[in-house]
Design a protein around this motif. Structure first.
Motif, PDB file in Angstrom:
ATOM      1  N   GLY A   1       0.877  -1.214  -0.096  1.00 57.16           N
ATOM      2  CA  GLY A   1      -0.022  -0.022   0.165  1.00 57.16           C
ATOM      3  C   GLY A   1       0.772   1.153  -0.093  1.00 57.16           C
ATOM      4  O   GLY A   1       2.123   1.127   0.328  1.00 57.16           O
TER       5      GLY A   1
ATOM      6  N   PHE B   1      -4.773  14.360   4.918  1.00 59.52           N
ATOM      7  CA  PHE B   1      -4.876  13.030   5.285  1.00 59.52           C
ATOM      8  C   PHE B   1      -4.100  12.885   6.533  1.00 59.52           C
ATOM      9  O   PHE B   1      -3.023  13.277   6.776  1.00 59.52           O
ATOM     10  CB  PHE B   1      -4.086  12.290   4.024  1.00 59.52           C
TER      11      PHE B   1
ATOM     12  N   TYR C   1      -0.232  11.608   7.500  1.00 58.00           N
ATOM     13  CA  TYR C   1       0.935  12.222   7.573  1.00 58.00           C
ATOM     14  C   TYR C   1       1.248  12.616   8.901  1.00 58.00           C
ATOM     15  O   TYR C   1       2.353  12.736   9.330  1.00 58.00           O
ATOM     16  CB  TYR C   1       0.915  13.643   6.646  1.00 58.00           C
TER      17      TYR C   1
ATOM     18  N   TYR D   1      -5.755   9.285  -5.729  1.00 51.02           N
ATOM     19  CA  TYR D   1      -6.965   9.229  -6.556  1.00 51.02           C
ATOM     20  C   TYR D   1      -6.786   9.857  -7.744  1.00 51.02           C
ATOM     21  O   TYR D   1      -7.710  10.024  -8.632  1.00 51.02           O
ATOM     22  CB  TYR D   1      -7.915  10.137  -5.646  1.00 51.02           C
TER      23      TYR D   1
ATOM     24  N   THR E   1      -1.245   4.350  -6.001  1.00 52.68           N
ATOM     25  CA  THR E   1      -1.709   3.033  -5.356  1.00 52.68           C
ATOM     26  C   THR E   1      -2.559   2.387  -6.427  1.00 52.68           C
ATOM     27  O   THR E   1      -3.213   2.873  -7.232  1.00 52.68           O
ATOM     28  CB  THR E   1      -2.484   3.362  -4.075  1.00 52.68           C
TER      29      THR E   1
END
Ligand code: PLP
Length: 311
Positions: free
Chosen positions: A39, A65, A68, A142, A169
């Motif tokens: 991941g 996010f 971090y 994304y 990802t």
């Protein structure tokens, strides 16, 4: 994956030869500039292991996010949280926030949980202004959900030898979240450093087989992009009809203001619909709702209408 299943008694290729070769060819970089991870979250952690310690710090958006922040905390590094006007990264302010002790600037683009995107112009100005001693990490989990013309090109900065790490990802667009596989595109020197702190078999063989197959599955990719686009329209339209403000999303989820988000989260969960409460992000009035199938989206909106009518 079915073919690979017969070989699960063997260790995976710890050097991920075929996956790195395929990704490098696709992205126009060298295999030595690719680091596969369990991941891309593993790679955020590796960045922390390599670059962070108590006398250093990171710069991140205040609605960025959460991982971090967690990685910085694990190394007792300082977190400089830069306000995000309109839930969007303010890259000019982030460049100004970099100190001599800053080691990493994290930019989720699009960001989770806000779904906001910063475009090429803002990125280019940021890259012109940010001091080169800090690693700039563009977390693009994304990005490939967007059509090419909406994606800022940040790989050019890796190719140009800048201190830039790009995270991607297979969890989102390719739908392989359960397998745990992502990767970094980074300067060879950064890849070497992260290779020294990772586990020798960090990426499993099934995941590598799946990732290689997924890269060629163009029909699935197109279907997923369309599904997400239509799902976003359905959800955003539904929220508007319910009078709920939401943040226009460039990802596969929407941040929506429902007031007392945790209550809504719990009531939805009792109806079998799981969304994310946002109090951990300092957004107690919001929930984050991810696009599902057309049927799931309709069920979610129905449940939401009932929950709001009930209180
Ligand atoms: C989902 C996500 C990731 C990647 O998750 P992995 O499954 O570990 O690859 C990274 N960054 C953000 C912002 C995400 O939302």
């Amino acid at each position: 994956m079915r073919e690979a299943a017969g070989q699960m008694h063997r260790y995976p290729d710890g050097d991920a030869f075929y996956l790195k070769r395929a990704l490098a060819a696709r992205l126009g970089v060298e295999p030595g500039q690719i680091l596969p991870g369990n991941g891309s979250n593993e790679i955020i952690e590796l960045l922390g292991h390599v670059f962070l310690s108590p006398d250093t710090g990171i710069v991140a958006g205040d609605r960025a996010f959460v991982v971090y922040r967690l990685v910085a905390a694990a190394s007792r590094a300082e977190v400089v949280a830069v306000p995000m006007p309109n839930y969007t990264h303010d890259l000019d302010a982030m460049a100004r926030a970099v100190k001599p002790s800053t080691r990493i600037v994290f930019i989720g683009n699009p960001n989770n949980p806000t779904g906001t995107l910063v475009g090429q112009e803002a990125v280019d100005r940021f890259m012109a202004n940010v001091p080169d001693h800090a690693v700039v990490c563009f977390d693009e989990a994304y990005i490939d959900l967007l059509p090419p013309e909406r994606r800022p090109d940040v790989l050019q900065y890796v190719r140009a030898g800048r201190n830039v790490v790009v995270l991607r990802t297979f969890s989102k667009l390719y739908g392989l979240a359960g397998l745990r596989i992502g990767y970094a595109v980074a300067p060879p020197e950064a890849v070497r450093l992260m290779n020294r702190v990772r586990q020798p078999f960090n990426v499993n063989a099934m995941a590598m087989a799946a990732a290689l197959a997924a890269m060629e599955d163009h029909a699935f990719v197109e279907r997923t992009r369309a599904l997400v686009r239509e799902g976003l329209e359905t959800l955003e339209g539904g929220f508007a009809r319910l009078g709920l403000p939401c943040v226009p999303s460039a990802a596969n989820f929407v941040l929506v203001e429902v007031k007392r988000g945790r209550e809504v989260f719990e009531a939805l969960q009792r109806r079998g619909v799981v969304v994310r409460p946002m109090d951990g992000y300092g957004l107690p009035d919001h929930v984050r709702i991810t696009v599902g199938t057309a049927k799931e989206n309709a069920r979610c909106l129905r449940a939401l209408r009932e929950v709001l009518a009930d209180r």
